[in-house]
Design a protein around this motif. Structure first.
Motif, PDB file in Angstrom:
ATOM      1  N   ILE A 104      31.519   3.039 -21.194  1.00 49.41           N
ATOM      2  CA  ILE A 104      31.115   4.436 -21.022  1.00 49.41           C
ATOM      3  C   ILE A 104      32.117   5.088 -20.080  1.00 49.41           C
ATOM      4  N   ILE A 105      32.709   6.197 -20.518  1.00 47.03           N
ATOM      5  CA  ILE A 105      33.684   6.908 -19.696  1.00 47.03           C
ATOM      6  C   ILE A 105      33.101   8.256 -19.312  1.00 47.03           C
ATOM      7  N   ALA A 127      23.359  -3.509 -26.766  1.00 40.67           N
ATOM      8  CA  ALA A 127      24.733  -3.791 -26.337  1.00 40.67           C
ATOM      9  C   ALA A 127      24.797  -5.160 -25.665  1.00 40.67           C
ATOM     10  N   ARG A 128      25.851  -5.899 -25.936  1.00 44.95           N
ATOM     11  CA  ARG A 128      26.052  -7.212 -25.306  1.00 44.95           C
ATOM     12  C   ARG A 128      26.341  -7.039 -23.819  1.00 44.95           C
ATOM     13  N   ALA A 129      27.197  -6.065 -23.501  1.00 44.37           N
ATOM     14  CA  ALA A 129      27.539  -5.767 -22.108  1.00 44.37           C
ATOM     15  C   ALA A 129      27.890  -4.287 -22.024  1.00 44.37           C
ATOM     16  N   VAL A 130      27.596  -3.670 -20.891  1.00 44.61           N
ATOM     17  CA  VAL A 130      27.898  -2.253 -20.687  1.00 44.61           C
ATOM     18  C   VAL A 130      28.813  -2.137 -19.478  1.00 44.61           C
ATOM     19  N   HIS A 131      29.952  -1.520 -19.690  1.00 39.04           N
ATOM     20  CA  HIS A 131      30.940  -1.291 -18.648  1.00 39.04           C
ATOM     21  C   HIS A 131      31.050   0.217 -18.431  1.00 39.04           C
ATOM     22  N   THR A 132      31.378   0.619 -17.213  1.00 39.21           N
ATOM     23  CA  THR A 132      31.495   2.042 -16.921  1.00 39.21           C
ATOM     24  C   THR A 132      32.806   2.342 -16.223  1.00 39.21           C
ATOM     25  N   ALA A 133      33.394   3.470 -16.604  1.00 37.56           N
ATOM     26  CA  ALA A 133      34.606   3.958 -15.948  1.00 37.56           C
ATOM     27  C   ALA A 133      34.358   5.408 -15.559  1.00 37.56           C
ATOM     28  N   VAL A 134      34.577   5.716 -14.290  1.00 39.54           N
ATOM     29  CA  VAL A 134      34.446   7.091 -13.806  1.00 39.54           C
ATOM     30  C   VAL A 134      35.725   7.471 -13.078  1.00 39.54           C
ATOM     31  N   LEU A 135      36.103   8.721 -13.242  1.00 44.41           N
ATOM     32  CA  LEU A 135      37.290   9.199 -12.546  1.00 44.41           C
ATOM     33  C   LEU A 135      37.020   9.351 -11.056  1.00 44.41           C
ATOM     34  N   ILE A 136      35.839   9.857 -10.713  1.00 42.76           N
ATOM     35  CA  ILE A 136      35.475  10.147  -9.330  1.00 42.76           C
ATOM     36  C   ILE A 136      34.167   9.449  -8.974  1.00 42.76           C
ATOM     37  N   ALA A 150      30.084   1.918 -10.615  1.00 41.95           N
ATOM     38  CA  ALA A 150      30.935   1.922 -11.805  1.00 41.95           C
ATOM     39  C   ALA A 150      31.855   0.707 -11.753  1.00 41.95           C
ATOM     40  N   ASP A 151      32.153   0.154 -12.915  1.00 45.32           N
ATOM     41  CA  ASP A 151      33.048  -1.000 -12.987  1.00 45.32           C
ATOM     42  C   ASP A 151      34.488  -0.600 -12.702  1.00 45.32           C
ATOM     43  N   TYR A 152      34.856   0.596 -13.122  1.00 47.73           N
ATOM     44  CA  TYR A 152      36.216   1.095 -12.935  1.00 47.73           C
ATOM     45  C   TYR A 152      36.120   2.481 -12.308  1.00 47.73           C
ATOM     46  N   VAL A 153      36.723   2.642 -11.140  1.00 45.36           N
ATOM     47  CA  VAL A 153      36.666   3.907 -10.410  1.00 45.36           C
ATOM     48  C   VAL A 153      38.079   4.377 -10.130  1.00 45.36           C
ATOM     49  N   GLY A 154      38.331   5.636 -10.448  1.00 47.99           N
ATOM     50  CA  GLY A 154      39.637   6.203 -10.185  1.00 47.99           C
ATOM     51  C   GLY A 154      39.831   6.526  -8.721  1.00 47.99           C
ATOM     52  N   LEU A 155      39.001   7.419  -8.197  1.00 47.25           N
ATOM     53  CA  LEU A 155      39.185   7.922  -6.837  1.00 47.25           C
ATOM     54  C   LEU A 155      37.845   8.143  -6.157  1.00 47.25           C
TER      55      LEU A 155
END
Length: 185
Positions: A104-105, A127-136, A150-155
């Motif tokens: 999820i972005i 869903a087998r696994a849920v990953h999240t990416a957020v810019l902020i 979030a799994d992936y965070v920009g800033l």
């Protein structure tokens, strides 16, 4: 009713630049490197959360160098007490993600109500696994679920009213090339 464009322009003229375009682009590149390293063999379905996630998703996807399916979803939460925080789907996911990894972005993790509900929806729907990416990731103590990260965070971002790179001020300035804070907010 159309917005007062003079006011909208003034907001930009007076805004504090928190992150320049170059800083945001570098953060997106770092997220892409991490996602490429972790999800390349997972055959993920990638969902852009509309409207805020549009620019971040558009910048991120060309940097992901593996096969993936892309779709979008548009959900809001009713804020009255009788709904219990239920999601209202303006556009539900159209790609099946049963037994698939989902990424999820979204533009921002603020209080996390909507993102948390979308994660729960995806898990409940198979869903087998849920990953999240957020810019902020906004820094404050008002998170709906303190455990939601979030799994992936920009800033990281201070607790101000921000816009740019998909985030808006009264529907405007999603297109701003940088992350800006409204003066006084």
């Amino acid at each position: 009713m159309s917005a007062d464009l003079a006011h909208i322009r003034q907001v930009m003229a007076e805004a504090d630049c928190l992150y320049t375009e170059a800083e945001v682009e570098a953060a997106i590149e770092q997220i892409a490197v991490a996602i490429n390293g972790e999800l390349a063999e997972r055959n993920p379905v990638v969902f852009c959360v509309m409207n805020g996630g549009l620019i971040f998703t558009g910048k991120l996807l060309p940097k992901l160098d593996f096969p993936l399916e892309v779709s979008y979803l548009h959900a809001t939460r009713y804020r009255n007490e009788t709904s219990g925080g239920e999601l209202f789907w303006k556009a539900k996911p159209e790609v099946s993600f049963i037994d698939r990894d989902v990424l999820i972005i979204d533009d921002i993790l603020d209080e996390g109500h909507t993102l948390g509900a979308i994660i729960d929806f995806c898990r409940h729907a198979g869903a087998r696994a849920v990953h999240t990416a957020v810019l902020i990731d906004k820094d404050h103590d008002r998170k709906a679920r303190p455990d939601l990260k979030a799994d992936y965070v920009g800033l990281p971002c201070i607790d101000r009213y921000i816009f740019g790179y998909g985030m808006d001020y009264k529907g405007y300035w999603r297109n701003a090339a940088g992350i800006f804070a409204v003066k006084g907010l």
